[in-house]
Design an enzyme around this catalytic site. Structure first.
Site, mmCIF file in Angstrom:
data_model
loop_
_atom_site.group_PDB
_atom_site.id
_atom_site.type_symbol
_atom_site.label_atom_id
_atom_site.label_comp_id
_atom_site.label_asym_id
_atom_site.label_seq_id
_atom_site.Cartn_x
_atom_site.Cartn_y
_atom_site.Cartn_z
ATOM 1 N N GLY A 154 0.803 -1.223 0.000
ATOM 2 C CA GLY A 154 0.000 0.000 0.000
ATOM 3 C C GLY A 154 0.827 1.260 0.000
ATOM 4 O O GLY A 154 0.371 2.322 0.417
ATOM 5 N N ASP A 204 2.627 -0.827 -14.012
ATOM 6 C CA ASP A 204 3.261 -1.534 -12.896
ATOM 7 C C ASP A 204 3.706 -2.936 -13.313
ATOM 8 O O ASP A 204 4.843 -3.345 -13.072
ATOM 9 C CB ASP A 204 2.292 -1.636 -11.711
ATOM 10 C CG ASP A 204 1.828 -0.271 -11.233
ATOM 11 O OD1 ASP A 204 2.415 0.745 -11.659
ATOM 12 O OD2 ASP A 204 0.868 -0.213 -10.442
HETATM 13 C C1 GLA Z 1 -1.092 3.002 -10.240
HETATM 14 C C2 GLA Z 1 -1.607 2.134 -11.373
HETATM 15 C C3 GLA Z 1 -0.827 2.409 -12.653
HETATM 16 C C4 GLA Z 1 -0.798 3.906 -12.970
HETATM 17 C C5 GLA Z 1 -0.382 4.704 -11.729
HETATM 18 C C6 GLA Z 1 -0.477 6.185 -11.948
HETATM 19 O O1 GLA Z 1 0.219 2.655 -9.915
HETATM 20 O O2 GLA Z 1 -1.472 0.774 -11.035
HETATM 21 O O3 GLA Z 1 -1.398 1.685 -13.721
HETATM 22 O O4 GLA Z 1 -2.019 4.346 -13.474
HETATM 23 O O5 GLA Z 1 -1.170 4.369 -10.607
HETATM 24 O O6 GLA Z 1 0.461 6.612 -12.872
#
Ligand code: GLA
Length: 417
Positions: A154, A204
């Site tokens: 988190g 990510d």
């Molecule tokens: C989170 C989401 C990503 C992206 C970021 C903001 O990490 O998992 O896909 O949208 O927020 O850039």
């Protein structure tokens, strides 16, 4: 100035912390070997023959710049880091997955032929990945695993994506999953979107799958073209944790997405070829301003200029212009604060403090926002000063306890033993 001795102790421990992969990944390998030994001691299936134990590792990530651009088909510049999730495992042929958490000993599992619905616990990341891999036609098998993480959950460092990619490797018997790396990242994203239920973009899972030591990764989220971008010599990445958890499942993330979609729908009246905010130029945005409601206009303004800042950052890194990198980081943070409205007083305080430290090149919130962490690009010799400034000032301003991590850009998900 601290609430309690334990806060002060924690801060002292963090301050003493050495960078984990200063040794080129040896710390990750050593931790993996220790995890394998613990599994051998605890798991009857492994006890007889320790050579059947494998260890897989998936890193977290930090995003240098390009925030809330991925689901708008724009550009991102994340780096995988040397904090992550490792699973020591024994592959089995019984179609049963059982995982124990090294920290606390909690155990959970499921049958690969009866994965069932989301349960709302950590096992969802594994069950969801199994479900998505089966859907993608990738072979998966059971295992008994022991999972360790040094990635704060988190915190906006992609512990979910790390969980999913580590699970994908574990479900493949500890070997490279039978999907090419981009398809693997997309399959993990599908687990997150359709099974875990968070409507995130690809950044990510992409960063965790493709990570490369000493490099950030530029991704075009429309074409999926990507390349590694070397991090400048003589600099370090420092992550400052605000001590207030990020709440990504919160409706805020999804409402930002729909505001972006609303902007696209309205701007299509001016130019029907527009598919996403990726296609919107600053000129078109200005021409269409009166068609957008307030929120949609601010969100679109952020995304359009954030895409420009990613490309400006990559160009500045290539010519060694660190001042320009710092300006792009600063503009990104201001835009996330005032236009996309995903910062917090705590994140703003961390950026303010860092900006006042000589040798800090750039500071901004990283990841979704709403709490979590900042990323700082820092000259080698300024890491200590940044740490000292944050530890000395942040708690007094916010009442929260910060954590400061020097991180290294690291390789992506892989087998380490
Ligand atoms: C989170 C989401 C990503 C992206 C970021 C903001 O990490 O998992 O896909 O949208 O927020 O850039």
């Amino acid at each position: 100035m601290f609430d309690s001795t334990s806060d002060a102790d924690q801060l002292a421990r963090d301050a003493d912390q050495v960078p984990r992969d200063a040794d080129g990944g040896a710390a990750t390998l050593a931790a993996g070997a220790a995890l394998a030994a613990r599994l051998a001691a605890a798991e009857p299936l492994a006890g007889a023959d320790a050579s059947i134990i494998r260890v897989v590792h998936a890193p977290g990530r930090v995003n240098l710049i390009g925030e809330h651009t991925d689901y708008n088909e724009g550009f991102v510049l994340p780096a995988a880091i040397d904090m992550g999730i490792s699973i020591a495992l024994v592959p089995t042929d019984d179609r049963r997955v059982e995982i124990t958490l090294a920290d606390g000993g909690e155990r959970d599992g499921f049958d690969l032929d009866a994965i069932g619905e989301r349960r709302g616990t950590w096992i969802d990341y594994v069950a969801g990945t199994a479900w998505a891999m089966a859907e993608a036609g990738a072979p998966i098998r059971g295992f008994r695993g022991l999972l360790a993480s040094d990635l704060p959950a988190g915190a906006g460092l992609s512990s979910s994506a790390a969980f999913e990619l580590a699970a994908a490797w574990a479900l493949s018997g500890g070997d490279r999953p039978a999907l090419d790396t981009m398809r693997l990242a997309q399959t993990a994203q599908r687990a997150e979107n359709a099974y875990v239920g968070v409507n995130s973009g690809l950044m990510d899972q992409f960063a965790v799958a493709f990570g490369r030591a000493h490099h950030a990764l530029l991704l075009d989220c429309r074409s999926l073209e990507h390349r590694a971008v070397p991090l400048p010599a003589g600099t370090r990445l420092v992550v400052c944790h605000s001590g207030s958890p990020r709440k990504l499942a919160a409706s805020d993330y999804n409402s930002r997405r729909s505001e972006c979609d609303r902007a696209v729908a309205a701007l299509r009246a001016l130019d029907p070829t527009i598919r996403s905010l990726r296609d919107v130029t600053p000129e078109l945005l200005a021409a269409g301003a009166d068609r957008l409601d307030d929120a949609a206009a601010r969100r679109a303004d952020h995304v359009v200029h954030e895409n420009e800042r990613v490309m400006a950052t990559v160009a500045a890194l290539a010519r060694g212009d660190l001042d320009a990198v710092g300006r792009a980081f600063a503009a990104s943070h201001v835009s996330l604060r005032d236009r996309f409205e995903v910062s917090s007083p705590a994140l703003d305080a961390l950026v303010d403090i860092a900006t006042g430290v000589p040798g800090v090149i750039g500071a901004r919130l990283t990841g979704a926002g709403f709490g979590g962490c900042t990323v700082n690009l820092v000259h080698d010799d300024a890491v200590g000063a940044l740490r000292d400034a944050v530890l000395a000032q942040y708690h007094g301003v916010t009442g929260l306890t910060p954590r400061v991590f020097e991180v290294r850009a690291a390789d992506g998900a892989r087998r380490i033993a």
